[in-house]
Design a protein around this motif. Structure first.
Motif, short mmCIF file in Angstrom:
data_model
loop_
_atom_site.label_atom_id
_atom_site.label_comp_id
_atom_site.label_asym_id
_atom_site.label_seq_id
_atom_site.Cartn_x
_atom_site.Cartn_y
_atom_site.Cartn_z
N ALA A 1 21.73 45.33 12.76
CA ALA A 1 21.05 46.19 13.73
C ALA A 1 20.08 47.14 13.03
N LEU A 2 20.49 47.72 11.90
CA LEU A 2 19.61 48.64 11.19
C LEU A 2 18.45 47.91 10.52
N ARG B 1 13.79 47.56 3.70
CA ARG B 1 13.39 48.58 2.72
C ARG B 1 13.81 49.98 3.13
N ALA B 2 13.69 50.29 4.42
CA ALA B 2 13.99 51.65 4.89
C ALA B 2 15.47 51.87 5.15
N THR B 3 16.26 50.84 5.06
CA THR B 3 17.69 50.95 5.32
C THR B 3 18.45 51.10 4.00
N THR B 4 19.38 52.03 3.97
CA THR B 4 20.15 52.29 2.75
C THR B 4 21.62 51.92 2.94
N ILE B 5 22.28 51.68 1.81
CA ILE B 5 23.73 51.44 1.84
C ILE B 5 24.44 52.62 2.49
N ARG B 6 24.00 53.84 2.15
CA ARG B 6 24.64 55.03 2.71
C ARG B 6 24.45 55.08 4.22
N GLY B 7 23.25 54.74 4.70
CA GLY B 7 22.99 54.74 6.13
C GLY B 7 23.82 53.71 6.86
N ILE B 8 23.99 52.54 6.26
CA ILE B 8 24.82 51.49 6.85
C ILE B 8 26.27 51.95 6.92
N ALA B 9 26.74 52.54 5.83
CA ALA B 9 28.13 53.01 5.79
C ALA B 9 28.38 54.07 6.85
N GLU B 10 27.44 55.02 6.99
CA GLU B 10 27.60 56.09 7.98
C GLU B 10 27.63 55.51 9.39
#
Length: 208
Positions: free
Chosen positions: A21-22, A29-38
């Protein structure tokens, strides 16, 4: 190595679905591991535990979408379920998040998107060749048809705006499906497959 638990499998699937989804919304490129985890409600460490790097997670999303498309092509075409409204309803319910992801992947470009395009061309070419039209360039026909269908996926926001309803919603998907059949000669797909698809859409429409 500890055994994989049901909880692990559930967390892995949730992380993958959130990542798709992200990635579809923001791009890889704009998606981070931290953002996915959150967004998934887990720790960054758990994301890395299941998938390693962001690139490996993207590859897992690509493979999941490719496996889904293989399974749906087999169930619909090979196993002759296109006229079953339950099958149509299932696809309309489960496909949208994957198609959103695929649309972004096709625009951004990725090895997985290329593999999906090539596989769909191959499956389409194989079907068209079974119709046994001598002297016909099945490869070209399959390539153009695949590009037309996936082009709508990549342009789904514009298609939805023009239709006045989400392309991946029940109404939009039904209208698009019927329009596609209106524009394609029955002989092109094979009359039996064409009639199965038409019957399935009509039965699905009656349920709406």
């Amino acid at each position: 190595m500890r055994p994989v638990s049901d909880e692990d499998l559930t967390a892995r699937a949730r992380i993958r679905d959130v990542a798709m989804a992200l990635f579809a919304d923001k791009g890889v490129r704009a998606t981070t591991i931290r953002g996915i985890a959150e967004a998934a409600g887990v720790s960054p460490g758990l994301v890395q535990h299941h998938f390693g790097s962001k690139e490996q997670l993207r590859e897992a999303c690509d493979e999941y979408v490719l496996s889904y498309m293989r399974a749906q092509a087999k169930a619909g075409v090979t196993d002759h379920n296109l006229e079953d409204p339950d099958f149509i309803e299932s696809v309309h319910r489960t496909a949208p998040p994957l198609m959103h992801y695929l649309g972004r992947a096709l625009v951004d470009g990725s090895p997985g998107a290329a593999a999906m395009f090539d596989q769909l061309v191959g499956v389409t070419e194989e079907h068209l060749a079974k119709l046994d039209e001598s002297g016909v360039d099945h490869r070209a026909r399959a390539t153009v048809l695949t590009a037309m269908k996936l082009g709508m996926t990549a342009l789904h926001e514009h298609v939805s705006r023009a239709l006045g309803t989400p392309m991946f919603g029940p109404d939009g998907a039904l209208r698009v499906g019927k329009a596609q059949l209106d524009l394609i000669r029955p002989e092109f797909l094979g009359r039996e497959l064409f009639e199965q698809a038409r019957t399935g859409l009509e039965k699905f429409e009656e349920r709406q």
